[in-house]
Design an enzyme around this catalytic site. Structure first.
Site, PDB file in Angstrom:
ATOM      1  N   CYS A   1      79.908  58.731  16.326  1.00 61.25           N
ATOM      2  CA  CYS A   1      80.273  57.905  17.478  1.00 61.25           C
ATOM      3  C   CYS A   1      80.234  58.793  18.715  1.00 61.25           C
ATOM      4  O   CYS A   1      79.962  59.976  18.658  1.00 61.25           O
ATOM      5  CB  CYS A   1      81.625  57.265  17.265  1.00 61.25           C
ATOM      6  SG  CYS A   1      82.952  58.343  17.690  1.00 61.25           S
TER       7      CYS A   1
ATOM      8  N   ILE B   1      91.240  67.390  19.469  1.00 61.20           N
ATOM      9  CA  ILE B   1      91.005  66.500  18.322  1.00 61.20           C
ATOM     10  C   ILE B   1      89.522  66.237  18.115  1.00 61.20           C
ATOM     11  O   ILE B   1      89.008  66.368  17.005  1.00 61.20           O
ATOM     12  CB  ILE B   1      91.769  65.158  18.491  1.00 61.20           C
ATOM     13  CG1 ILE B   1      93.261  65.408  18.733  1.00 61.20           C
ATOM     14  CG2 ILE B   1      91.528  64.246  17.286  1.00 61.20           C
ATOM     15  CD1 ILE B   1      93.985  66.046  17.565  1.00 61.20           C
TER      16      ILE B   1
ATOM     17  N   ARG C   1      82.245  62.093  13.007  1.00 63.92           N
ATOM     18  CA  ARG C   1      83.463  61.490  12.462  1.00 63.92           C
ATOM     19  C   ARG C   1      83.403  61.575  10.935  1.00 63.92           C
ATOM     20  O   ARG C   1      83.117  60.618  10.254  1.00 63.92           O
ATOM     21  CB  ARG C   1      83.596  60.043  12.929  1.00 63.92           C
ATOM     22  CG  ARG C   1      83.632  59.868  14.420  1.00 63.92           C
ATOM     23  CD  ARG C   1      84.876  60.411  15.078  1.00 63.92           C
ATOM     24  NE  ARG C   1      86.048  59.610  14.832  1.00 63.92           N
ATOM     25  CZ  ARG C   1      86.371  58.538  15.545  1.00 63.92           C
ATOM     26  NH1 ARG C   1      85.560  58.129  16.508  1.00 63.92           N
ATOM     27  NH2 ARG C   1      87.464  57.857  15.271  1.00 63.92           N
TER      28      ARG C   1
ATOM     29  N   LYS D   1      95.313  47.803  18.643  1.00 66.12           N
ATOM     30  CA  LYS D   1      94.034  47.847  17.912  1.00 66.12           C
ATOM     31  C   LYS D   1      94.161  48.769  16.701  1.00 66.12           C
ATOM     32  O   LYS D   1      93.753  48.414  15.594  1.00 66.12           O
ATOM     33  CB  LYS D   1      92.922  48.373  18.814  1.00 66.12           C
ATOM     34  CG  LYS D   1      91.646  48.735  18.091  1.00 66.12           C
ATOM     35  CD  LYS D   1      90.561  49.261  18.999  1.00 66.12           C
ATOM     36  CE  LYS D   1      90.677  50.727  19.245  1.00 66.12           C
ATOM     37  NZ  LYS D   1      90.164  51.599  18.180  1.00 66.12           N
ATOM     38  N   ASN D   2      94.766  49.952  16.910  1.00 62.84           N
ATOM     39  CA  ASN D   2      94.775  50.955  15.844  1.00 62.84           C
ATOM     40  C   ASN D   2      95.833  50.689  14.788  1.00 62.84           C
ATOM     41  O   ASN D   2      95.947  51.450  13.824  1.00 62.84           O
ATOM     42  CB  ASN D   2      94.910  52.356  16.432  1.00 62.84           C
ATOM     43  CG  ASN D   2      93.661  52.746  17.198  1.00 62.84           C
ATOM     44  OD1 ASN D   2      92.641  52.050  17.134  1.00 62.84           O
ATOM     45  ND2 ASN D   2      93.736  53.815  17.949  1.00 62.84           N
TER      46      ASN D   2
ATOM     47  N   ASP E   1      93.686  59.778  22.739  1.00 63.18           N
ATOM     48  CA  ASP E   1      93.175  58.528  23.309  1.00 63.18           C
ATOM     49  C   ASP E   1      93.623  58.335  24.754  1.00 63.18           C
ATOM     50  O   ASP E   1      93.072  57.497  25.462  1.00 63.18           O
ATOM     51  CB  ASP E   1      93.628  57.330  22.477  1.00 63.18           C
ATOM     52  CG  ASP E   1      93.011  57.355  21.094  1.00 63.18           C
ATOM     53  OD1 ASP E   1      93.502  56.647  20.202  1.00 63.18           O
ATOM     54  OD2 ASP E   1      92.049  58.123  20.887  1.00 63.18           O
TER      55      ASP E   1
ATOM     56  N   ARG F   1      85.997  46.715  23.103  1.00 63.35           N
ATOM     57  CA  ARG F   1      86.346  47.062  21.713  1.00 63.35           C
ATOM     58  C   ARG F   1      87.862  47.175  21.567  1.00 63.35           C
ATOM     59  O   ARG F   1      88.419  46.921  20.497  1.00 63.35           O
ATOM     60  CB  ARG F   1      85.702  48.400  21.313  1.00 63.35           C
ATOM     61  CG  ARG F   1      84.221  48.356  21.020  1.00 63.35           C
ATOM     62  CD  ARG F   1      83.766  49.682  20.452  1.00 63.35           C
ATOM     63  NE  ARG F   1      84.732  50.146  19.476  1.00 63.35           N
ATOM     64  CZ  ARG F   1      85.136  51.426  19.386  1.00 63.35           C
ATOM     65  NH1 ARG F   1      84.656  52.338  20.214  1.00 63.35           N
ATOM     66  NH2 ARG F   1      86.014  51.785  18.480  1.00 63.35           N
TER      67      ARG F   1
HETATM   68  C1  EPZ Z   1      92.069  57.311  14.707  1.00 62.15           C
HETATM   69  O1  EPZ Z   1      90.728  57.690  14.427  1.00 62.15           O
HETATM   70  C2  EPZ Z   1      91.994  56.323  15.857  1.00 62.15           C
HETATM   71  N1  EPZ Z   1      91.209  55.154  15.465  1.00 62.15           N
HETATM   72  C3  EPZ Z   1      91.340  57.002  17.075  1.00 62.15           C
HETATM   73  O2  EPZ Z   1      91.383  56.066  18.159  1.00 62.15           O
HETATM   74  C4  EPZ Z   1      92.177  58.217  17.456  1.00 62.15           C
HETATM   75  O3  EPZ Z   1      91.553  58.884  18.527  1.00 62.15           O
HETATM   76  C5  EPZ Z   1      92.290  59.162  16.238  1.00 62.15           C
HETATM   77  O4  EPZ Z   1      92.840  58.442  15.109  1.00 62.15           O
HETATM   78  C6  EPZ Z   1      93.186  60.354  16.525  1.00 62.15           C
HETATM   79  O5  EPZ Z   1      94.446  59.921  16.884  1.00 62.15           O
HETATM   80  C7  EPZ Z   1      91.818  54.192  14.750  1.00 62.15           C
HETATM   81  O6  EPZ Z   1      92.972  54.296  14.384  1.00 62.15           O
HETATM   82  C8  EPZ Z   1      90.981  52.990  14.414  1.00 62.15           C
HETATM   83  P1  EPZ Z   1      91.357  61.154  12.586  1.00 62.15           P
HETATM   84  P2  EPZ Z   1      90.392  58.520  13.070  1.00 62.15           P
HETATM   85  O7  EPZ Z   1      90.875  60.948  11.192  1.00 62.15           O
HETATM   86  O8  EPZ Z   1      91.256  58.051  11.968  1.00 62.15           O
HETATM   87  C9  EPZ Z   1      88.754  65.012  11.654  1.00 62.15           C
HETATM   88  C10 EPZ Z   1      90.513  54.832  19.945  1.00 62.15           C
HETATM   89  O9  EPZ Z   1      90.146  55.213  21.062  1.00 62.15           O
HETATM   90  N2  EPZ Z   1      88.522  64.451  10.319  1.00 62.15           N
HETATM   91  O10 EPZ Z   1      92.821  61.328  12.822  1.00 62.15           O
HETATM   92  O11 EPZ Z   1      88.926  58.498  12.857  1.00 62.15           O
HETATM   93  C11 EPZ Z   1      88.054  64.222  12.752  1.00 62.15           C
HETATM   94  O12 EPZ Z   1      86.700  64.648  12.888  1.00 62.15           O
HETATM   95  C12 EPZ Z   1      90.118  55.620  18.711  1.00 62.15           C
HETATM   96  O13 EPZ Z   1      91.243  53.844  19.733  1.00 62.15           O
HETATM   97  C13 EPZ Z   1      87.865  65.229   9.365  1.00 62.15           C
HETATM   98  O14 EPZ Z   1      87.488  66.367   9.624  1.00 62.15           O
HETATM   99  O15 EPZ Z   1      90.837  59.983  13.528  1.00 62.15           O
HETATM  100  C14 EPZ Z   1      88.888  64.525  13.980  1.00 62.15           C
HETATM  101  O16 EPZ Z   1      88.445  65.756  14.524  1.00 62.15           O
HETATM  102  C15 EPZ Z   1      89.183  56.750  19.046  1.00 62.15           C
HETATM  103  N3  EPZ Z   1      87.648  64.704   8.131  1.00 62.15           N
HETATM  104  C16 EPZ Z   1      90.300  64.717  13.411  1.00 62.15           C
HETATM  105  O17 EPZ Z   1      90.136  64.880  11.982  1.00 62.15           O
HETATM  106  C17 EPZ Z   1      88.059  63.430   7.792  1.00 62.15           C
HETATM  107  O18 EPZ Z   1      87.851  63.010   6.629  1.00 62.15           O
HETATM  108  C18 EPZ Z   1      91.237  63.544  13.633  1.00 62.15           C
HETATM  109  O19 EPZ Z   1      90.548  62.409  13.199  1.00 62.15           O
HETATM  110  C19 EPZ Z   1      88.725  62.656   8.788  1.00 62.15           C
HETATM  111  C20 EPZ Z   1      88.949  63.188  10.037  1.00 62.15           C
END
Ligand code: EPZ
Length: 416
Positions: free
Chosen positions: A116, A327, A121, A22-23, A305, A397
């Site tokens: 979410c 995270i 997010r 998915k990711n 995850d 999902r």
């Molecule tokens: C991706 O989400 C994945 N989703 C998530 O999988 C996964 O948990 C996550 O990466 C971490 O590995 C997809 O790939 C579609 P991040 P993403 O940006 O990109 C903070 C699942 O279960 N952050 O790496 O949204 C954020 O709040 C899903 O399949 C900022 O502060 O994750 C978080 O604390 C859930 N500012 C941390 O970074 C930003 O602009 C990591 O988030 C962006 C993120």
């Protein structure tokens, strides 16, 4: 509403082919916007989130067509550069689309993706990076308008190794003049898959999988046929299912190199895990042993995850295991549901202490989020009696058919 009915307490035995990731497919579908020709995405899982991504592509003017497990996308003619608000809210990861639209169209309009279940997010890193590339971004009442006469390659340091920000900026950089270097980039395998896809379409991307990703920008990419990598979190789910219920399994197509942090924990807990070119085999013949603290971290650390999923598999372990979720701020919502099954879990802010109990009891539980719902299924496999999981739209999902997959492994599970 549909539910999953699980008869627990029996060991698993069987093989299953792991679905496409998915990711990986979500950013790759966003990347199809950068190509002026037809793209064929093979091993594309049929998921609610993929359906949402298809609706976003169609709203922008793309034509899409399923052919078995191949999704064909034709982005030759885009009709608009606004991502509908309802679609932005439907799927958190819709944020991944706006970098590609900006690169393709020179402008994009979208609303803040909704929060979410896992906590806020934010997309500040995405927006800061786009501004560094030359985008002008205005915000009025939750709607963001990005414009860029031309995007210009830059060196972009990320404050956090954000997966989504890394991917979004890779896509925007494809439309920038010159070279963009993303520093402190996320290193997840899905980012390597995105790089490989972009290069198959004629892109010039390198460094994915390391903390420094370089993109040489250019105009439109050409078409390609690309096969999505196997879903490492789905594989983690089924490995944890065997540790939870006992038994043995073989996951066809799974890649142990994507899951080293998890398989190390499974071995420490007493499982026999073997990975080869065909997949990953796992045998668990006794209650798991408690393991050293499990602290989630960006790849190659322990994947956030898989936190809920591993926790569910440790509920009947011998001893106590500490989890630390580093995270997301709200990723223990599955705990209350697991406690309803008889689990002994204490949460203190980002820390959860799981003390193994000899018996879990099947009962009615409700999915709180995608991986929390999968965790309830993992726990139900080792509980005595029947576990009824509701809210399975969350699970759908990210899992094409978790019930069918678990039945391949010998589980007694049906969707009502
Ligand atoms: C991706 O989400 C994945 N989703 C998530 O999988 C996964 O948990 C996550 O990466 C971490 O590995 C997809 O790939 C579609 P991040 P993403 O940006 O990109 C903070 C699942 O279960 N952050 O790496 O949204 C954020 O709040 C899903 O399949 C900022 O502060 O994750 C978080 O604390 C859930 N500012 C941390 O970074 C930003 O602009 C990591 O988030 C962006 C993120």
């Amino acid at each position: 509403m549909s539910k999953l009915l699980i008869q627990g307490g029996r060991a698993l035995s069987g093989e299953v082919t792991v679905q496409g990731a998915k990711n990986s497919v979500l950013p790759i579908l966003a990347a199809t916007l950068l190509s002026g020709e037809t793209v064929r995405v093979e091993n594309c899982p049929r998921l609610r989130d993929v359906d949402a991504a298809i609706r976003i592509l169609q709203s922008l003017g793309c034509r899409t067509m399923w052919q078995g497990d191949t999704l064909e996308v034709d982005a030759a003619e885009l009709s608009q550069c606004t991502i509908p608000d309802a679609l932005m809210r439907e799927m958190r990861s819709s944020a991944i689309f706006f970098g590609a639209v900006l690169a393709r169209c020179g402008e994009v309009e979208f609303s803040y993706p909704g929060g979410c279940e896992l906590g806020p997010r934010p997309i500040d890193l995405h927006l800061a990076g786009l501004r560094q590339l030359g985008a002008e971004i205005e915000e009025t009442g939750g709607t963001l308008r990005c414009r860029a006469k031309s995007l210009c390659g830059q060196t972009i340091p990320l404050r956090i190794a954000s997966v989504g920000a890394t991917e979004n900026l890779m896509l925007a950089a494809c439309g920038a003049e010159g070279v963009t270097t993303i520093v402190n980039a996320a290193r997840e395998p899905e980012i390597v898959d995105l790089q490989n896809f972009l290069n198959a379409c004629g892109g010039q991307v390198s460094g994915a999988g390391t903390s420094t990703v370089t993109v040489v920008g250019q105009r439109l990419l050409h078409g390609c046929t690309y096969r999505i990598m196997p879903d490492r979190i789905v594989a983690a789910t089924y490995l944890c299912a065997v540790m939870s219920a006992g038994g043995e399994t073989f996951l066809r197509g799974a890649r142990e190199e994507d899951l080293a942090a998890l398989t190390a924990v499974l071995r420490e807990a007493g499982c026999t895990v073997r990975g080869d070119a065909a997949g990953i085999g796992c045998i668990c013949t006794q209650r798991p042993r408690a393991v050293a603290p499990v602290c989630t971290a960006p790849y190659p650390g322990f994947p956030t995850d898989a936190q809920a999923i591993l926790m569910a598999a440790m509920l009947r372990s011998r001893g106590a295991t500490v989890f630390e979720e580093n995270i997301f701020t709200n990723r223990y919502r599955h705990v209350d549901e697991l406690v309803r099954m008889g689990a002994d879990i204490r949460v203190f802010d980002r820390t959860a202490v799981v003390t193994g109990t000899p018996v879990l009891h099947g009962t009615a539980v409700c999915s709180t989020d995608l991986r929390g719902g999968a965790a309830l299924c993992v726990a139900g496999l080792s509980a005595e009696g029947e576990t009824v999981v509701s809210g399975i739209e969350h699970i759908e999902r990210g899992y094409a058919d978790i019930a069918a997959d678990l039945r391949c492994l010998g589980a007694q599970i049906v969707k009502t």
